[in-house]
Write an enzyme that holds these catalytic residues in place. Structure first.
Site, mmCIF file in Angstrom:
data_model
loop_
_atom_site.group_PDB
_atom_site.id
_atom_site.type_symbol
_atom_site.label_atom_id
_atom_site.label_comp_id
_atom_site.label_asym_id
_atom_site.label_seq_id
_atom_site.Cartn_x
_atom_site.Cartn_y
_atom_site.Cartn_z
ATOM 1 N N PHE A 226 0.846 -1.198 0.000
ATOM 2 C CA PHE A 226 0.000 0.000 0.000
ATOM 3 C C PHE A 226 0.881 1.247 0.000
ATOM 4 O O PHE A 226 1.713 1.432 0.887
ATOM 5 C CB PHE A 226 -0.893 0.005 1.252
ATOM 6 C CG PHE A 226 -1.766 1.227 1.358
ATOM 7 C CD1 PHE A 226 -2.949 1.327 0.635
ATOM 8 C CD2 PHE A 226 -1.416 2.280 2.190
ATOM 9 C CE1 PHE A 226 -3.746 2.458 0.720
ATOM 10 C CE2 PHE A 226 -2.207 3.418 2.293
ATOM 11 C CZ PHE A 226 -3.379 3.505 1.560
ATOM 12 N N GLY A 227 0.703 2.093 -1.006
ATOM 13 C CA GLY A 227 1.447 3.356 -1.094
ATOM 14 C C GLY A 227 0.515 4.528 -0.823
ATOM 15 O O GLY A 227 -0.621 4.554 -1.309
ATOM 16 N N TYR A 228 0.978 5.491 -0.053
ATOM 17 C CA TYR A 228 0.140 6.642 0.313
ATOM 18 C C TYR A 228 0.860 7.978 0.061
ATOM 19 O O TYR A 228 0.261 9.045 0.196
ATOM 20 C CB TYR A 228 -0.281 6.539 1.793
ATOM 21 C CG TYR A 228 0.904 6.462 2.726
ATOM 22 C CD1 TYR A 228 1.535 7.612 3.185
ATOM 23 C CD2 TYR A 228 1.438 5.225 3.100
ATOM 24 C CE1 TYR A 228 2.652 7.538 4.008
ATOM 25 C CE2 TYR A 228 2.553 5.145 3.921
ATOM 26 C CZ TYR A 228 3.146 6.296 4.368
ATOM 27 O OH TYR A 228 4.258 6.224 5.168
ATOM 28 N N GLY A 229 2.140 7.922 -0.263
ATOM 29 C CA GLY A 229 2.905 9.148 -0.509
ATOM 30 C C GLY A 229 3.492 9.085 -1.907
ATOM 31 O O GLY A 229 2.770 8.924 -2.902
ATOM 32 N N SER A 230 4.823 9.138 -1.988
ATOM 33 C CA SER A 230 5.437 9.084 -3.320
ATOM 34 C C SER A 230 5.165 7.756 -4.017
ATOM 35 O O SER A 230 5.203 7.676 -5.244
ATOM 36 C CB SER A 230 6.948 9.327 -3.227
ATOM 37 O OG SER A 230 7.596 8.241 -2.605
ATOM 38 N N GLU B 9 13.052 3.616 0.919
ATOM 39 C CA GLU B 9 12.311 4.074 2.102
ATOM 40 C C GLU B 9 13.158 4.042 3.372
ATOM 41 O O GLU B 9 12.620 4.034 4.484
ATOM 42 C CB GLU B 9 11.059 3.192 2.281
ATOM 43 C CG GLU B 9 10.131 3.143 1.089
ATOM 44 C CD GLU B 9 9.496 4.493 0.758
ATOM 45 O OE1 GLU B 9 9.248 5.269 1.685
ATOM 46 O OE2 GLU B 9 9.282 4.775 -0.443
HETATM 47 C C1 SIN Z 1 4.558 5.757 0.610
HETATM 48 O O1 SIN Z 1 4.521 6.472 -0.369
HETATM 49 O O2 SIN Z 1 3.718 4.848 0.777
HETATM 50 C C2 SIN Z 1 5.625 5.885 1.653
HETATM 51 C C3 SIN Z 1 6.200 7.240 1.791
HETATM 52 C C4 SIN Z 1 6.884 7.752 0.563
HETATM 53 O O3 SIN Z 1 7.729 7.044 -0.012
HETATM 54 O O4 SIN Z 1 6.598 8.872 0.151
#
Ligand code: SIN
Length: 205
Positions: free
Chosen positions: A24-28, A99
């Site tokens: 699950f990704g929530y940012g980049s 990460e």
């Molecule tokens: C994410 O995107 O899920 C983790 C944080 C990031 O790499 O920005």
């Protein structure tokens, strides 16, 4: 200087013997999917909100002038929309490096739009990691983001790409959109913020 979490994450062997797993990704990870994946689908996780509370020393800032990037903060009743990727366990190895500035693999149930669920992983930067910055007034966070830059580029691009990606998923989040609005203003000389109310609550809409 931040702790490198790569070795800690390699000890998290939960999915090692699986053919694939959901990340699950929530940012980049929503807008920069520079890794191989078998499939991707929008998904939600429950009990978390997205916040720009994590410091970035290695991608969107430097150790001397860290940027601010997204992490998840526990909040009862909240829902966070992101992008889920079905990947092979080997794909986690380069992602652990990407990460490494404080994020740890965390098991989480994923909820898909068709009502199905799956157990998956997300990279979570908790308050006890060395790069964690925590809450600050939106104006201060926006100023920091507007001024920071690291090896992956300007911090503002991270924020604005995320705002666009969320819009494409049909979501506007106050925390993200108000930060983005302030960062845009910061890029326009002689303009001052007329100050909308600082509604820093976040719910997926
Ligand atoms: C994410 O995107 O899920 C983790 C944080 C990031 O790499 O920005």
């Amino acid at each position: 200087m931040a702790l490198d979490t790569t070795a800690l994450n390699r000890r998290m062997t939960h999915f090692d013997d699986h053919d694939d797993l959901w990340l699950f990704g929530y940012g980049s990870l929503i807008w920069k999917a520079d890794f191989p994946y078998l499939e991707r689908r929008p998904a939600r996780i429950h009990g978390w909100v997205r916040r720009f509370w994590q410091g970035s020393h290695d991608h969107r800032g430097t150790p001397e002038a860290p940027g601010r990037v997204a992490t998840l903060i526990a909040e009862e009743g909240a829902t966070c929309l992101g992008m889920a990727y079905r990947i092979t366990p080997e794909t986690l190895r380069p992602l652990d490096v990407r990460e490494k500035n404080g994020y740890l693999r965390e098991l989480t149930p994923l909820h898909f739009e068709d009502g199905t669920t799956a157990m998956g992983l997300t990279y979570l930067a908790t308050a006890d990691n060395a790069a964690f910055l925590g809450a600050a007034p939106l104006d201060d966070m926006a100023r920091q983001i507007a001024g920071a830059e690291g090896p992956s580029g300007p911090n503002r691009d991270y924020l604005l790409h995320l705002e666009t990606a969320l819009a494409e998923l049909g979501v506007t989040e106050t925390h993200v959109s108000e930060l983005a609005r302030r960062v845009r203003l910061a890029g326009e000389p002689d303009r001052c913020d007329t100050g909308r109310p600082e509604d820093d609550t976040l719910r997926v809409q």
